[in-house]
Design a protein around this motif. Sequence first.
Motif, PDB file in Angstrom:
ATOM      1  N   GLU A  30     -34.903   0.539 -44.650  1.00 46.54           N
ATOM      2  CA  GLU A  30     -34.907   1.052 -43.311  1.00 46.54           C
ATOM      3  C   GLU A  30     -34.158   0.393 -42.411  1.00 46.54           C
ATOM      4  OE1 GLU A  30     -36.394   1.303 -39.084  1.00 46.54           O
ATOM      5  OE2 GLU A  30     -36.801  -0.520 -40.601  1.00 46.54           O
ATOM      6  N   ARG A  31     -34.157  -0.985 -42.336  1.00 51.21           N
ATOM      7  CA  ARG A  31     -33.279  -1.844 -41.581  1.00 51.21           C
ATOM      8  C   ARG A  31     -31.788  -1.595 -41.754  1.00 51.21           C
ATOM      9  NH1 ARG A  31     -34.364  -2.847 -37.116  1.00 51.21           N
ATOM     10  NH2 ARG A  31     -32.762  -4.566 -36.995  1.00 51.21           N
ATOM     11  N   ALA A  32     -31.327  -1.419 -42.910  1.00 48.04           N
ATOM     12  CA  ALA A  32     -30.011  -1.291 -43.352  1.00 48.04           C
ATOM     13  C   ALA A  32     -29.684   0.274 -42.734  1.00 48.04           C
ATOM     14  CB  ALA A  32     -29.940  -1.324 -44.918  1.00 48.04           C
ATOM     15  N   ILE A  33     -30.464   1.059 -42.812  1.00 52.62           N
ATOM     16  CA  ILE A  33     -30.090   2.314 -42.509  1.00 52.62           C
ATOM     17  C   ILE A  33     -29.991   2.568 -41.029  1.00 52.62           C
ATOM     18  CG2 ILE A  33     -30.915   4.689 -42.314  1.00 52.62           C
ATOM     19  CD1 ILE A  33     -29.765   4.244 -44.768  1.00 52.62           C
ATOM     20  N   ASP A  34     -30.891   1.770 -40.384  1.00 53.03           N
ATOM     21  CA  ASP A  34     -30.986   1.630 -38.860  1.00 53.03           C
ATOM     22  C   ASP A  34     -29.738   1.122 -38.274  1.00 53.03           C
ATOM     23  OD1 ASP A  34     -32.050   1.997 -36.448  1.00 53.03           O
ATOM     24  OD2 ASP A  34     -32.589  -0.142 -36.285  1.00 53.03           O
ATOM     25  N   ASP A  38     -26.717   2.923 -36.089  1.00 52.83           N
ATOM     26  CA  ASP A  38     -26.558   2.669 -34.792  1.00 52.83           C
ATOM     27  C   ASP A  38     -25.013   2.238 -34.735  1.00 52.83           C
ATOM     28  OD1 ASP A  38     -28.977   2.750 -33.639  1.00 52.83           O
ATOM     29  OD2 ASP A  38     -29.397   0.857 -34.038  1.00 52.83           O
ATOM     30  N   THR A  39     -24.460   1.727 -35.895  1.00 54.26           N
ATOM     31  CA  THR A  39     -23.001   1.305 -35.708  1.00 54.26           C
ATOM     32  C   THR A  39     -21.944   2.547 -35.700  1.00 54.26           C
ATOM     33  OG1 THR A  39     -23.506  -0.936 -36.716  1.00 54.26           O
ATOM     34  CG2 THR A  39     -21.102  -0.150 -36.878  1.00 54.26           C
ATOM     35  N   ILE A  40     -22.350   3.317 -36.581  1.00 55.00           N
ATOM     36  CA  ILE A  40     -21.745   4.535 -36.615  1.00 55.00           C
ATOM     37  C   ILE A  40     -21.529   5.327 -35.287  1.00 55.00           C
ATOM     38  CG2 ILE A  40     -21.607   6.991 -37.734  1.00 55.00           C
ATOM     39  CD1 ILE A  40     -22.266   5.596 -40.272  1.00 55.00           C
ATOM     40  N   PHE A  41     -22.815   5.334 -34.534  1.00 52.36           N
ATOM     41  CA  PHE A  41     -22.952   6.212 -33.183  1.00 52.36           C
ATOM     42  C   PHE A  41     -22.258   5.384 -32.315  1.00 52.36           C
ATOM     43  CE2 PHE A  41     -25.157   6.816 -29.354  1.00 52.36           C
ATOM     44  CZ  PHE A  41     -25.283   8.314 -29.217  1.00 52.36           C
ATOM     45  N   ASN A  45     -19.096   7.118 -30.230  1.00 49.41           N
ATOM     46  CA  ASN A  45     -19.040   7.304 -28.934  1.00 49.41           C
ATOM     47  C   ASN A  45     -18.657   6.097 -27.784  1.00 49.41           C
ATOM     48  OD1 ASN A  45     -20.668   9.815 -28.864  1.00 49.41           O
ATOM     49  ND2 ASN A  45     -22.099   8.841 -30.039  1.00 49.41           N
ATOM     50  N   LYS A  46     -17.820   5.334 -28.339  1.00 47.68           N
ATOM     51  CA  LYS A  46     -17.065   4.362 -27.692  1.00 47.68           C
ATOM     52  C   LYS A  46     -16.549   4.985 -26.451  1.00 47.68           C
ATOM     53  CE  LYS A  46     -14.645   0.175 -28.276  1.00 47.68           C
ATOM     54  NZ  LYS A  46     -15.727  -0.937 -28.222  1.00 47.68           N
ATOM     55  N   GLY A  47     -16.711   4.075 -25.290  1.00 45.55           N
ATOM     56  CA  GLY A  47     -16.260   4.562 -23.863  1.00 45.55           C
ATOM     57  C   GLY A  47     -17.196   5.657 -23.254  1.00 45.55           C
ATOM     58  N   LYS A  48     -18.057   6.272 -23.802  1.00 47.25           N
ATOM     59  CA  LYS A  48     -19.138   7.220 -23.218  1.00 47.25           C
ATOM     60  C   LYS A  48     -20.547   6.534 -23.017  1.00 47.25           C
ATOM     61  CE  LYS A  48     -16.791  10.718 -26.201  1.00 47.25           C
ATOM     62  NZ  LYS A  48     -17.226  11.402 -27.222  1.00 47.25           N
ATOM     63  N   LEU A  49     -21.008   5.597 -23.608  1.00 46.33           N
ATOM     64  CA  LEU A  49     -22.123   4.992 -23.538  1.00 46.33           C
ATOM     65  C   LEU A  49     -22.392   4.142 -22.000  1.00 46.33           C
ATOM     66  CD1 LEU A  49     -22.376   3.581 -27.271  1.00 46.33           C
ATOM     67  CD2 LEU A  49     -23.421   5.716 -26.218  1.00 46.33           C
ATOM     68  N   TRP A  50     -23.327   3.917 -21.807  1.00 49.37           N
ATOM     69  CA  TRP A  50     -23.901   3.234 -20.428  1.00 49.37           C
ATOM     70  C   TRP A  50     -23.284   1.559 -20.500  1.00 49.37           C
ATOM     71  CZ3 TRP A  50     -24.560   3.763 -15.739  1.00 49.37           C
ATOM     72  CH2 TRP A  50     -25.265   2.732 -14.745  1.00 49.37           C
ATOM     73  N   LYS A  51     -23.479   1.405 -21.575  1.00 46.27           N
ATOM     74  CA  LYS A  51     -23.001  -0.198 -21.644  1.00 46.27           C
ATOM     75  C   LYS A  51     -21.381  -0.314 -21.471  1.00 46.27           C
ATOM     76  CE  LYS A  51     -22.461  -0.483 -26.754  1.00 46.27           C
ATOM     77  NZ  LYS A  51     -22.941  -1.153 -27.690  1.00 46.27           N
ATOM     78  N   ASP A  52     -20.713   0.729 -21.665  1.00 48.13           N
ATOM     79  CA  ASP A  52     -19.252   0.701 -21.575  1.00 48.13           C
ATOM     80  C   ASP A  52     -18.860   1.081 -20.229  1.00 48.13           C
ATOM     81  OD1 ASP A  52     -18.930   0.311 -24.202  1.00 48.13           O
ATOM     82  OD2 ASP A  52     -18.871   2.351 -24.960  1.00 48.13           O
ATOM     83  N   ILE A  53     -19.589   2.014 -19.429  1.00 49.91           N
ATOM     84  CA  ILE A  53     -19.226   2.414 -18.126  1.00 49.91           C
ATOM     85  C   ILE A  53     -20.045   1.930 -17.058  1.00 49.91           C
ATOM     86  CG2 ILE A  53     -18.305   4.446 -19.026  1.00 49.91           C
ATOM     87  CD1 ILE A  53     -20.799   5.914 -17.920  1.00 49.91           C
ATOM     88  N   LYS A  54     -20.895   1.010 -17.453  1.00 50.37           N
ATOM     89  CA  LYS A  54     -21.915   0.346 -16.488  1.00 50.37           C
ATOM     90  C   LYS A  54     -21.138  -0.420 -15.124  1.00 50.37           C
ATOM     91  CE  LYS A  54     -24.560  -2.858 -18.198  1.00 50.37           C
ATOM     92  NZ  LYS A  54     -25.491  -3.783 -18.479  1.00 50.37           N
TER      93      LYS A  54
END
Length: 59
Positions: A30-34, A38-41, A45-54
């Motif tokens: 479960e931890r490996a899949i999680d 998350d890494t793939i997501f 979505n790099k540049g579109k996430l809140w942490k990138d445009i905050k």
Amino acid sequence: MSIQGLIYNTIFKRTSTFMLAIIGGSFLFERAIDVTSDTIFETYNKGKLWKDIKHKYET
């Protein structure tokens, strides 16, 4: 003693150790899949996430 015999004697011979192996294996799976999803997501979505445009919206 072969590796099959070693695995049988340490894990599969007793029900309690077999159940612990199943629980531990499912937790690690479960931890490996999680982490992988998350890494793939975040990569996709790099540049579109809140942490990138905050920094654009904070004062």
